[in-house]
Write a protein that holds these residues in place. Structure first.
Motif, PDB file in Angstrom:
ATOM      1  N   GLY A 174       0.837  -1.285   0.075  1.00  0.00           N
ATOM      2  CA  GLY A 174      -0.001   0.101   0.092  1.00  0.00           C
ATOM      3  C   GLY A 174       0.758   1.385   0.060  1.00  0.00           C
ATOM      4  O   GLY A 174       0.466   2.092  -0.893  1.00  0.00           O
ATOM      5  N   PRO A 175       1.723   1.377   0.932  1.00  0.00           N
ATOM      6  CA  PRO A 175       2.551   2.670   0.973  1.00  0.00           C
ATOM      7  C   PRO A 175       3.451   2.843  -0.149  1.00  0.00           C
ATOM      8  O   PRO A 175       3.474   3.928  -0.895  1.00  0.00           O
ATOM      9  CB  PRO A 175       3.466   2.434   2.263  1.00  0.00           C
ATOM     10  N   VAL A 176       3.933   1.731  -0.915  1.00  0.00           N
ATOM     11  CA  VAL A 176       4.610   1.933  -2.153  1.00  0.00           C
ATOM     12  C   VAL A 176       3.671   2.231  -3.318  1.00  0.00           C
ATOM     13  O   VAL A 176       4.103   3.323  -4.180  1.00  0.00           O
ATOM     14  CB  VAL A 176       5.236   0.502  -2.621  1.00  0.00           C
ATOM     15  N   ALA A 177       2.425   1.770  -3.485  1.00  0.00           N
ATOM     16  CA  ALA A 177       1.788   2.333  -4.295  1.00  0.00           C
ATOM     17  C   ALA A 177       1.058   3.672  -4.268  1.00  0.00           C
ATOM     18  O   ALA A 177       1.065   4.423  -5.310  1.00  0.00           O
ATOM     19  CB  ALA A 177       0.252   1.098  -4.235  1.00  0.00           C
ATOM     20  N   HIS A 178       1.046   3.902  -3.129  1.00  0.00           N
ATOM     21  CA  HIS A 178       0.442   5.603  -2.619  1.00  0.00           C
ATOM     22  C   HIS A 178       1.625   6.543  -3.330  1.00  0.00           C
ATOM     23  O   HIS A 178       1.351   7.350  -3.965  1.00  0.00           O
ATOM     24  CB  HIS A 178       0.248   5.616  -1.205  1.00  0.00           C
ATOM     25  N   ARG A 179       2.749   6.136  -2.777  1.00  0.00           N
ATOM     26  CA  ARG A 179       4.010   7.105  -3.204  1.00  0.00           C
ATOM     27  C   ARG A 179       4.050   7.066  -4.580  1.00  0.00           C
ATOM     28  O   ARG A 179       4.501   7.907  -5.066  1.00  0.00           O
ATOM     29  CB  ARG A 179       5.233   6.547  -2.567  1.00  0.00           C
ATOM     30  N   TRP A 180       3.932   5.845  -5.399  1.00  0.00           N
ATOM     31  CA  TRP A 180       4.223   5.960  -6.838  1.00  0.00           C
ATOM     32  C   TRP A 180       2.984   6.651  -7.469  1.00  0.00           C
ATOM     33  O   TRP A 180       3.105   7.170  -8.273  1.00  0.00           O
ATOM     34  CB  TRP A 180       4.220   4.197  -7.085  1.00  0.00           C
ATOM     35  N   LEU A 181       1.616   6.378  -6.989  1.00  0.00           N
ATOM     36  CA  LEU A 181       0.608   6.856  -7.743  1.00  0.00           C
ATOM     37  C   LEU A 181       0.507   8.343  -7.858  1.00  0.00           C
ATOM     38  O   LEU A 181       0.439   9.138  -8.519  1.00  0.00           O
ATOM     39  CB  LEU A 181      -0.588   6.235  -7.199  1.00  0.00           C
ATOM     40  N   LEU A 182       0.842   9.084  -6.460  1.00  0.00           N
ATOM     41  CA  LEU A 182       0.551  10.273  -6.282  1.00  0.00           C
ATOM     42  C   LEU A 182       2.021  11.067  -6.438  1.00  0.00           C
ATOM     43  O   LEU A 182       1.919  12.453  -6.103  1.00  0.00           O
ATOM     44  CB  LEU A 182       0.201  10.481  -4.643  1.00  0.00           C
ATOM     45  N   ARG A 183       3.185  10.563  -6.628  1.00  0.00           N
ATOM     46  CA  ARG A 183       4.333  11.063  -6.876  1.00  0.00           C
ATOM     47  C   ARG A 183       4.614  11.955  -5.858  1.00  0.00           C
ATOM     48  O   ARG A 183       5.392  13.045  -5.931  1.00  0.00           O
ATOM     49  CB  ARG A 183       4.396  11.817  -8.146  1.00  0.00           C
ATOM     50  N   THR A 184       4.524  11.484  -4.250  1.00  0.00           N
ATOM     51  CA  THR A 184       4.646  12.287  -3.129  1.00  0.00           C
ATOM     52  C   THR A 184       6.151  12.399  -2.897  1.00  0.00           C
ATOM     53  O   THR A 184       6.486  13.867  -2.740  1.00  0.00           O
ATOM     54  CB  THR A 184       3.879  11.776  -1.884  1.00  0.00           C
ATOM     55  N   LEU A 185       6.766  11.501  -3.014  1.00  0.00           N
ATOM     56  CA  LEU A 185       8.463  11.620  -2.837  1.00  0.00           C
ATOM     57  C   LEU A 185       8.978  10.316  -3.667  1.00  0.00           C
ATOM     58  O   LEU A 185       8.199   9.460  -4.282  1.00  0.00           O
ATOM     59  CB  LEU A 185       8.734  11.155  -1.429  1.00  0.00           C
ATOM     60  N   PRO A 186      10.279  10.450  -3.747  1.00  0.00           N
ATOM     61  CA  PRO A 186      10.933   9.188  -4.530  1.00  0.00           C
ATOM     62  C   PRO A 186      10.529   7.898  -4.186  1.00  0.00           C
ATOM     63  O   PRO A 186      10.644   7.654  -2.751  1.00  0.00           O
ATOM     64  CB  PRO A 186      12.367   9.641  -4.858  1.00  0.00           C
TER      65      PRO A 186
END
Length: 211
Positions: A174-186
């Motif tokens: 979940g956290p990996v998908a969230h960061r990937w989808l929203l481009r929040t951080l690298p």
């Protein structure tokens, strides 16, 4: 006696299908999903658009099948041509999860996979049927690999016996998908490692190690 020189329709269809896959993936990468059309895919693949409509109802369906094929090829290459992809079970759950989550980060940051994945994720929100198919055909088989590995960890006493593997795996992906989808951080390997550590050991302070 059949003429061995007669065209092989099955082989011809497979060549056309492969050309359509390649065309769909290339166009989405080059011009974006919004500007990709059935007509453009047909022209790029060297087939008539009716050929595409005979096999798929929409460009989203074409892209989904092309992406599934791309992922299957990657799995075959990774597993020496066997086409079987499993989360390793070395007896060290933390190390195994870090290995697979790092590989996930590598795939998500590779434009070859990133671009069509984003297109399908976005289109799946608008086209519910496509979204369900994407989840069923692409995501669910991958999630079941986590379920299998976590159940093995339960049997080995590495995690709680009352743990729900389906919920537990969401703490990882979940956290990996969230960061990937929203481009929040690298997305990095260090981030993947930290996610595994947080998921396995929690957020509460740990007692000091005894010497």
């Amino acid at each position: 006696m059949a003429d061995s020189r007669a065209p092989d329709s099955t082989r011809r269809s497979e060549r056309s299908r492969r050309a359509i896959y390649d065309a769909a993936l290339a166009l989405v990468s080059e011009v974006g999903y919004g500007r990709t059309t059935i007509e453009g895919i047909a022209a790029r693949a060297g087939v008539g658009k009716q050929t595409i409509y005979r096999w798929w109802p929409s460009k989203g369906a074409v892209l989904l099948e092309a992406f599934l094929d791309l992922s299957d090829q990657a799995a075959r290459e990774a597993d020496g041509g066997e086409g079987i992809h499993e989360i390793p079970d070395t007896g060290d759950l933390e190390a195994d999860l870090k290995l697979v989550l790092r590989a996930t980060v590598d795939e998500m940051t590779d434009p070859k996979y990133d671009v069509p994945s984003r297109a399908l994720a976005a289109e799946g929100i608008v086209d519910a049927e496509l979204g369900v198919e994407f989840a069923r055909k692409m995501l669910e088989p991958q999630l079941q690999l986590y379920v299998k590995r976590l159940r093995a960890a339960q049997q080995a006493g590495e995690v709680r016996q009352d743990l729900d593997p389906r919920i537990a795996l969401e703490l990882l992906v979940g956290p990996v998908a969230h960061r990937w989808l929203l481009r929040t951080l690298p997305l990095t390997h260090a981030y993947a490692d930290t996610i595994v550590e947080y998921a396995l050991h929690g957020l509460a302070p740990r007692p000091p190690a005894r010497h």
